[in-house]
Design an enzyme around this catalytic site. Sequence first.
Site, short mmCIF file in Angstrom:
data_model
loop_
_atom_site.label_atom_id
_atom_site.label_comp_id
_atom_site.label_asym_id
_atom_site.label_seq_id
_atom_site.Cartn_x
_atom_site.Cartn_y
_atom_site.Cartn_z
N SER A 1 -3.44 1.85 5.71
CA SER A 1 -5.23 1.66 6.32
C SER A 1 -4.77 1.86 7.52
CB SER A 1 -5.92 1.09 5.74
OG SER A 1 -5.57 -0.43 6.39
N LYS B 1 -13.41 5.93 -0.90
CA LYS B 1 -13.38 6.32 0.58
C LYS B 1 -12.73 8.52 0.28
CE LYS B 1 -11.41 2.45 2.44
NZ LYS B 1 -10.71 1.40 2.28
N ASP C 1 -1.75 -0.63 -3.69
CA ASP C 1 -2.94 0.36 -3.53
C ASP C 1 -2.86 1.42 -2.60
OD1 ASP C 1 -5.77 0.02 -2.17
OD2 ASP C 1 -5.59 -1.84 -1.01
N GLU D 1 0.77 -0.88 -0.07
CA GLU D 1 0.12 0.08 0.28
C GLU D 1 0.93 1.09 -0.35
OE1 GLU D 1 -2.97 -0.77 3.32
OE2 GLU D 1 -2.98 -2.24 3.08
N HIS E 1 -5.92 5.07 0.26
CA HIS E 1 -5.65 5.88 1.24
C HIS E 1 -5.09 7.34 0.92
CE1 HIS E 1 -8.36 4.03 4.26
NE2 HIS E 1 -7.67 2.81 4.39
C1 LIG Z 1 -10.65 -0.37 1.97
C2 LIG Z 1 -9.85 -0.56 1.98
C3 LIG Z 1 -9.85 -1.31 0.22
C4 LIG Z 1 -11.44 -2.23 0.22
O1 LIG Z 1 -11.81 -0.54 -0.60
P1 LIG Z 1 -13.76 -1.10 -0.59
O2 LIG Z 1 -13.50 -0.25 -1.42
O3 LIG Z 1 -13.79 -0.57 0.85
O4 LIG Z 1 -13.87 -2.70 -0.40
C5 LIG Z 1 -8.78 -1.99 -0.38
N1 LIG Z 1 -7.48 -1.85 0.12
C6 LIG Z 1 -7.16 -1.06 1.34
C7 LIG Z 1 -6.17 -0.56 1.10
C8 LIG Z 1 -8.52 -0.43 1.94
O5 LIG Z 1 -8.09 0.18 3.19
#
Ligand SMILES: *Cc1c(COP(=O)(O)O)cnc(C)c1O
Length: 399
Positions: free
Chosen positions: A181, A240, A206, A177, A209
Amino acid sequence: MSRSFEAQLADLRSRSLLRRLREIDSPQGTVIESGERQLINFSSNDYLGLANAPELIAAAHEGLEKYGVGSGASRLVCGTQSPHLTLERKLAEWKRTEAALSFSSGYAAAVGTIGALVRRDDVLVMDKLAHASLIDGARLSGAIVRVFPHNHIGKLESHLRWAREQSAETRVVIVTESVFSMDGDQAPLAEIVEVKKRYDALLLLDEAHAIGVVGENGRGLADKLGLSSEVEVQMGTLSKALGCSGGYICGRRPLIDVLINRARSFFFSTAPPPALAVAASAAVDLLSSPEGERRRQNLLRNVKQLLLDAPHDLLPHTRLQSAIIPVMLGDEDTAMAAAQWLLEQGFLVPAIRYPTVPKGSARLRITLSAAHSPEQISALTDVLTNLHLRRQEADAEQA
Ligand SMILES: *Cc1c(COP(=O)(O)O)cnc(C)c1O
């Protein structure tokens, strides 16, 4: 042990791990209604305050009028409605990639994408704190999984070296990430990209955030560091900072075409409602507008205020890296009691426990929004100061 549901629940309760749903009878916002009470909300990932923004509501209305509610079937079965393609064009343009694919959630994007990227003898090298959706994707994929300690480049590199010694055909994918998160810290992306290139691995990043929050036009950390072209699989969520619901992958056209053909969460699931895609398109537009910049500046102001004013002992290691501020408390009981006390003072700040974080690293997770006022941040720092004093008093009594 008895295997009844009741016994399962009693076991969770005895370990302070039982979870309950809290009913909220209002839109997401900095003040929410729970039962008879109003709570100041520091629990949501709606970082830019868009979940209830008039611009997005208007876009969703327009989408509803034109396209109705449901989408009918999977996009490969009954045709792809234009709003999904428009959204994907906007996502690709905003992220400056060739193409994009949207999913019904970030979770679905993670699970489907990892499953499409790797097969049994391939290797996934993951950060220990990677989100559950990435872990579930890795497990389901059946590939070999190697985990490195959080942000530990040396261990990442030794896993990559090992993976490269497998067959020449092995695909090696680093999964991490950009903003974590539950800890709110950032990955050392430049170093990750450097080892990735040396070992000829792919990188799935990812940015759930980071997007909307970090970098120019909220494009995320990779873009901020000028590393976007080095990240083959750029993942994010619409749920988010974008205030909607859904997930996406941005990258080169061939990658996106592989996902359309191979990501099971994409093609074995009904397309998200088209009106939601219209709203998400409006959110993407907003990120690159002066209004988006204004919201990011407000968020930054709020994070700075909290870091400056909150008791230093509660946030000893926190630097300004995101809108997520963890207050590390350790055991699950302590975190639950702290969250309950804050609730009694009128603040919704969730206690985060195992299995979301490792056992014994329970915490309060404060999330800030551009929509919080300076007064709301001050009220939170006051109550955190009181929490800290109460903890000191309790420690003194025990000593
Ligand atoms: C929230 C989150 C997800 C999932 O996303 P949603 O749209 O809520 O299903 C994936 N990866 C991370 C790091 C997250 O915080």
